[in-house]
Design a protein around this motif. Structure first.
Motif, PDB file in Angstrom:
ATOM      1  N   GLU A 186     -13.626 -25.717  58.665  1.00  0.00           N
ATOM      2  CA  GLU A 186     -14.816 -25.744  59.525  1.00  0.00           C
ATOM      3  C   GLU A 186     -14.504 -26.476  60.827  1.00  0.00           C
ATOM      4  OE1 GLU A 186     -19.302 -27.740  59.539  1.00  0.00           O
ATOM      5  OE2 GLU A 186     -18.157 -27.631  57.661  1.00  0.00           O
ATOM      6  N   MET A 187     -13.746 -27.572  60.738  1.00  0.00           N
ATOM      7  CA  MET A 187     -13.362 -28.311  61.942  1.00  0.00           C
ATOM      8  C   MET A 187     -12.420 -27.495  62.815  1.00  0.00           C
ATOM      9  SD  MET A 187     -15.125 -31.001  61.794  1.00  0.00           S
ATOM     10  CE  MET A 187     -16.357 -30.100  60.810  1.00  0.00           C
ATOM     11  N   LEU A 188     -11.504 -26.749  62.200  1.00  0.00           N
ATOM     12  CA  LEU A 188     -10.620 -25.876  62.963  1.00  0.00           C
ATOM     13  C   LEU A 188     -11.427 -24.855  63.759  1.00  0.00           C
ATOM     14  CD1 LEU A 188      -7.918 -24.577  63.769  1.00  0.00           C
ATOM     15  CD2 LEU A 188      -7.945 -23.376  61.561  1.00  0.00           C
ATOM     16  N   ASN A 189     -12.423 -24.260  63.112  1.00  0.00           N
ATOM     17  CA  ASN A 189     -13.267 -23.279  63.800  1.00  0.00           C
ATOM     18  C   ASN A 189     -14.005 -23.906  64.968  1.00  0.00           C
ATOM     19  OD1 ASN A 189     -12.475 -21.254  62.016  1.00  0.00           O
ATOM     20  ND2 ASN A 189     -14.203 -21.594  60.628  1.00  0.00           N
ATOM     21  N   LYS A 190     -14.499 -25.132  64.761  1.00  0.00           N
ATOM     22  CA  LYS A 190     -15.178 -25.824  65.866  1.00  0.00           C
ATOM     23  C   LYS A 190     -14.187 -26.129  66.991  1.00  0.00           C
ATOM     24  CE  LYS A 190     -18.766 -28.069  63.031  1.00  0.00           C
ATOM     25  NZ  LYS A 190     -19.882 -27.251  63.526  1.00  0.00           N
ATOM     26  N   GLY A 191     -12.996 -26.548  66.622  1.00  0.00           N
ATOM     27  CA  GLY A 191     -11.989 -26.846  67.635  1.00  0.00           C
ATOM     28  C   GLY A 191     -11.642 -25.636  68.477  1.00  0.00           C
ATOM     29  N   GLU A 192     -11.525 -24.484  67.833  1.00  0.00           N
ATOM     30  CA  GLU A 192     -11.229 -23.255  68.573  1.00  0.00           C
ATOM     31  C   GLU A 192     -12.397 -22.874  69.473  1.00  0.00           C
ATOM     32  OE1 GLU A 192      -8.484 -21.822  68.780  1.00  0.00           O
ATOM     33  OE2 GLU A 192      -7.307 -22.271  67.006  1.00  0.00           O
ATOM     34  N   GLU A 193     -13.611 -22.976  68.932  1.00  0.00           N
ATOM     35  CA  GLU A 193     -14.803 -22.592  69.699  1.00  0.00           C
ATOM     36  C   GLU A 193     -15.042 -23.539  70.869  1.00  0.00           C
ATOM     37  OE1 GLU A 193     -19.661 -22.152  69.065  1.00  0.00           O
ATOM     38  OE2 GLU A 193     -18.352 -22.574  67.346  1.00  0.00           O
ATOM     39  N   TRP A 194     -14.814 -24.827  70.649  1.00  0.00           N
ATOM     40  CA  TRP A 194     -15.147 -25.838  71.653  1.00  0.00           C
ATOM     41  C   TRP A 194     -13.974 -26.178  72.580  1.00  0.00           C
ATOM     42  CZ3 TRP A 194     -17.700 -29.918  67.899  1.00  0.00           C
ATOM     43  CH2 TRP A 194     -18.853 -29.342  67.323  1.00  0.00           C
ATOM     44  N   ASN A 195     -12.804 -25.588  72.322  1.00  0.00           N
ATOM     45  CA  ASN A 195     -11.624 -25.923  73.126  1.00  0.00           C
ATOM     46  C   ASN A 195     -11.282 -27.406  72.979  1.00  0.00           C
ATOM     47  OD1 ASN A 195      -9.506 -25.214  74.858  1.00  0.00           O
ATOM     48  ND2 ASN A 195     -10.655 -25.792  76.685  1.00  0.00           N
ATOM     49  N   LEU A 196     -11.336 -27.892  71.732  1.00  0.00           N
ATOM     50  CA  LEU A 196     -11.165 -29.310  71.430  1.00  0.00           C
ATOM     51  C   LEU A 196      -9.875 -29.492  70.625  1.00  0.00           C
ATOM     52  CD1 LEU A 196     -12.463 -32.105  71.720  1.00  0.00           C
ATOM     53  CD2 LEU A 196     -13.743 -31.668  69.616  1.00  0.00           C
ATOM     54  N   ASP A 197      -8.815 -29.915  71.295  1.00  0.00           N
ATOM     55  CA  ASP A 197      -7.486 -29.963  70.691  1.00  0.00           C
ATOM     56  C   ASP A 197      -7.383 -30.817  69.425  1.00  0.00           C
ATOM     57  OD1 ASP A 197      -6.373 -28.167  72.420  1.00  0.00           O
ATOM     58  OD2 ASP A 197      -5.404 -29.664  73.703  1.00  0.00           O
ATOM     59  N   PRO A 198      -8.005 -32.002  69.339  1.00  0.00           N
ATOM     60  CA  PRO A 198      -7.835 -32.797  68.127  1.00  0.00           C
ATOM     61  C   PRO A 198      -8.293 -32.101  66.855  1.00  0.00           C
ATOM     62  CG  PRO A 198      -8.705 -34.160  69.888  1.00  0.00           C
ATOM     63  CD  PRO A 198      -8.734 -32.752  70.392  1.00  0.00           C
ATOM     64  N   LEU A 199      -9.189 -31.118  66.962  1.00  0.00           N
ATOM     65  CA  LEU A 199      -9.646 -30.381  65.791  1.00  0.00           C
ATOM     66  C   LEU A 199      -8.838 -29.119  65.521  1.00  0.00           C
ATOM     67  CD1 LEU A 199     -13.558 -30.550  66.096  1.00  0.00           C
ATOM     68  CD2 LEU A 199     -12.004 -32.160  64.979  1.00  0.00           C
ATOM     69  N   ARG A 200      -8.128 -28.629  66.519  1.00  0.00           N
ATOM     70  CA  ARG A 200      -7.475 -27.334  66.342  1.00  0.00           C
ATOM     71  C   ARG A 200      -5.952 -27.400  66.306  1.00  0.00           C
ATOM     72  NH1 ARG A 200      -8.390 -24.096  72.082  1.00  0.00           N
ATOM     73  NH2 ARG A 200      -7.218 -25.524  73.427  1.00  0.00           N
ATOM     74  N   LEU A 201      -5.361 -28.560  66.605  1.00  0.00           N
ATOM     75  CA  LEU A 201      -3.914 -28.711  66.468  1.00  0.00           C
ATOM     76  C   LEU A 201      -3.605 -29.247  65.081  1.00  0.00           C
ATOM     77  CD1 LEU A 201      -2.916 -30.184  69.937  1.00  0.00           C
ATOM     78  CD2 LEU A 201      -2.852 -27.805  69.182  1.00  0.00           C
ATOM     79  N   SER A 202      -2.713 -28.594  64.377  1.00  0.00           N
ATOM     80  CA  SER A 202      -2.501 -28.909  62.958  1.00  0.00           C
ATOM     81  C   SER A 202      -1.887 -30.288  62.744  1.00  0.00           C
ATOM     82  CB  SER A 202      -1.616 -27.846  62.308  1.00  0.00           C
ATOM     83  OG  SER A 202      -0.327 -27.833  62.902  1.00  0.00           O
ATOM     84  N   LYS A 203      -1.082 -30.765  63.716  1.00  0.00           N
ATOM     85  CA  LYS A 203      -0.317 -31.993  63.503  1.00  0.00           C
ATOM     86  C   LYS A 203      -0.096 -32.696  64.829  1.00  0.00           C
ATOM     87  CE  LYS A 203       4.001 -33.365  61.163  1.00  0.00           C
ATOM     88  NZ  LYS A 203       5.197 -32.843  60.454  1.00  0.00           N
ATOM     89  N   PHE A 204      -0.231 -34.026  64.849  1.00  0.00           N
ATOM     90  CA  PHE A 204       0.029 -34.785  66.067  1.00  0.00           C
ATOM     91  C   PHE A 204       0.309 -36.243  65.732  1.00  0.00           C
ATOM     92  CE2 PHE A 204      -4.538 -33.845  65.630  1.00  0.00           C
ATOM     93  CZ  PHE A 204      -5.060 -35.103  65.396  1.00  0.00           C
ATOM     94  N   GLU A 205       0.875 -36.947  66.691  1.00  0.00           N
ATOM     95  CA  GLU A 205       1.254 -38.338  66.483  1.00  0.00           C
ATOM     96  C   GLU A 205       0.023 -39.235  66.364  1.00  0.00           C
ATOM     97  OE1 GLU A 205       3.948 -39.779  69.396  1.00  0.00           O
ATOM     98  OE2 GLU A 205       5.544 -38.352  68.862  1.00  0.00           O
ATOM     99  N   LEU A 206       0.149 -40.260  65.537  1.00  0.00           N
ATOM    100  CA  LEU A 206      -0.936 -41.212  65.321  1.00  0.00           C
ATOM    101  C   LEU A 206      -0.981 -42.243  66.444  1.00  0.00           C
ATOM    102  CD1 LEU A 206      -0.318 -41.911  61.533  1.00  0.00           C
ATOM    103  CD2 LEU A 206      -2.213 -40.587  62.481  1.00  0.00           C
ATOM    104  N   ASN A 207      -2.201 -42.636  66.806  1.00  0.00           N
ATOM    105  CA  ASN A 207      -2.400 -43.789  67.685  1.00  0.00           C
ATOM    106  C   ASN A 207      -3.772 -44.368  67.416  1.00  0.00           C
ATOM    107  OD1 ASN A 207      -4.316 -42.276  69.242  1.00  0.00           O
ATOM    108  ND2 ASN A 207      -2.628 -41.404  70.453  1.00  0.00           N
ATOM    109  N   ASP A 208      -4.223 -45.281  68.244  1.00  0.00           N
ATOM    110  CA  ASP A 208      -5.497 -45.956  67.987  1.00  0.00           C
ATOM    111  C   ASP A 208      -6.696 -45.018  68.085  1.00  0.00           C
ATOM    112  OD1 ASP A 208      -4.232 -48.354  67.545  1.00  0.00           O
ATOM    113  OD2 ASP A 208      -4.534 -49.111  69.586  1.00  0.00           O
ATOM    114  N   ILE A 209      -6.559 -43.930  68.834  1.00  0.00           N
ATOM    115  CA  ILE A 209      -7.674 -42.995  69.011  1.00  0.00           C
ATOM    116  C   ILE A 209      -7.580 -41.834  68.039  1.00  0.00           C
ATOM    117  CG2 ILE A 209      -8.787 -41.395  70.630  1.00  0.00           C
ATOM    118  CD1 ILE A 209      -7.950 -43.242  72.894  1.00  0.00           C
ATOM    119  N   PHE A 210      -6.380 -41.312  67.858  1.00  0.00           N
ATOM    120  CA  PHE A 210      -6.192 -40.139  67.002  1.00  0.00           C
ATOM    121  C   PHE A 210      -5.482 -40.565  65.724  1.00  0.00           C
ATOM    122  CE2 PHE A 210      -6.220 -38.657  71.423  1.00  0.00           C
ATOM    123  CZ  PHE A 210      -7.358 -37.875  71.373  1.00  0.00           C
ATOM    124  N   ASN A 211      -6.266 -40.733  64.670  1.00  0.00           N
ATOM    125  CA  ASN A 211      -5.746 -41.185  63.385  1.00  0.00           C
ATOM    126  C   ASN A 211      -6.651 -40.693  62.266  1.00  0.00           C
ATOM    127  OD1 ASN A 211      -7.939 -43.237  63.061  1.00  0.00           O
ATOM    128  ND2 ASN A 211      -6.905 -44.166  64.820  1.00  0.00           N
TER     129      ASN A 211
END
Length: 244
Positions: free
Chosen positions: A106-131
């Motif tokens: 469901e989050m992937l679908n929202k990420g695609e619809e909203w153009n929101l990378d944190p929800l639609r990219l399968s994997k990314f580096e951890l930091n204080d904001i994205f974890n």
């Protein structure tokens, strides 16, 4: 430059707060709109369900047990201590049944619809904001269903689970004292944060009427709570809270 250094903008917007219309493609605004309610829910779940009890996850049955009580789960995603990355559950490298990854999909679908990378990219580096914690706040906060989330650590990292079928008291509104405590805690702990969006969204979820006058929100608990803002670089930030 990191993959999220540039926040993409779109004309698609999301009315979450009831007063402000939020740009869906702005991660910090979407996250800010989910944070208050999820902090309240997490606190209630800790007191009512988790309570420091032994936990056990069974992916065969799709459940987690806290002591003798068992609840259905969704795999939100995983953190790796080795690669220092987050991976969404919808990537499903462990070939889990589809009904255990419905929420992250469901989050992937929202990420695609909203153009929101944190929800639609399968994997990314951890930091204080994205974890894992912040992804779980967003996933559970944006869902139409009631979930709290649980971080289940293991030797190589942690899995983050959305837990369903919790009793209604977990999702109950908070009183003014708890609202104040959580608001101060979030304002101090989460940087950056859109304070006005955070406060309005939290009040709306908490079913508390409020007004906005000049530089303050007046929340109508049994007593009026005045949340005074200051403007910095065009953003509202909480300056003080007072009970009238």
């Amino acid at each position: 430059m990191g993959i999220f250094d540039k926040l993409k903008k779109s004309k698609k917007q999301l009315e979450i707060t009831g007063m402000d219309v939020i740009d869906k493609s702005d991660w910090l605004k979407v996250f800010s709109s989910c944070l208050g309610k999820m902090m309240a829910i997490q606190n209630h779940a800790g007191k009512c369900i988790v309570k420091g009890q032994t936990w056990n996850v069974d992916f065969t049955t799709g459940t987690i047990a806290f002591g003798e009580d068992r609840f259905p789960i969704q795999l939100i995603g995983t953190e790796s201590n080795t690669s220092h990355t987050w991976m969404w559950g919808w990537n499903n490298v462990n070939h889990l049944p589809e009904d255990l990854i419905a929420l992250p999909k469901e989050m992937l679908n929202k990420g695609e619809e909203w153009n929101l990378d944190p929800l639609r990219l399968s994997k990314f580096e951890l930091n204080d904001i994205f974890n894992g914690h912040n992804m779980s706040v967003a996933a559970c906060g944006l869902s139409d269903r009631n979930y709290f989330y649980y971080r289940a650590p293991h030797k190589d990292g942690a899995i983050f689970l959305a837990v369903g079928n919790a009793p209604e008291e977990v999702f109950a509104p908070v009183d003014m004292d708890e609202f104040i405590n959580l608001t101060v805690e979030c304002a101090q702990q989460f940087l950056p944060l859109h304070h006005k969006i955070f406060v309005e969204s939290f009040l709306k979820w908490n079913q508390v009427d409020f007004d906005f006058e000049k530089d303050r929100i007046i929340a109508h608990f049994q007593q009026d709570l005045h949340i005074i803002f200051e403007q910095s670089s065009g953003e509202y930030r909480i300056d003080s809270l007072s009970v009238v």
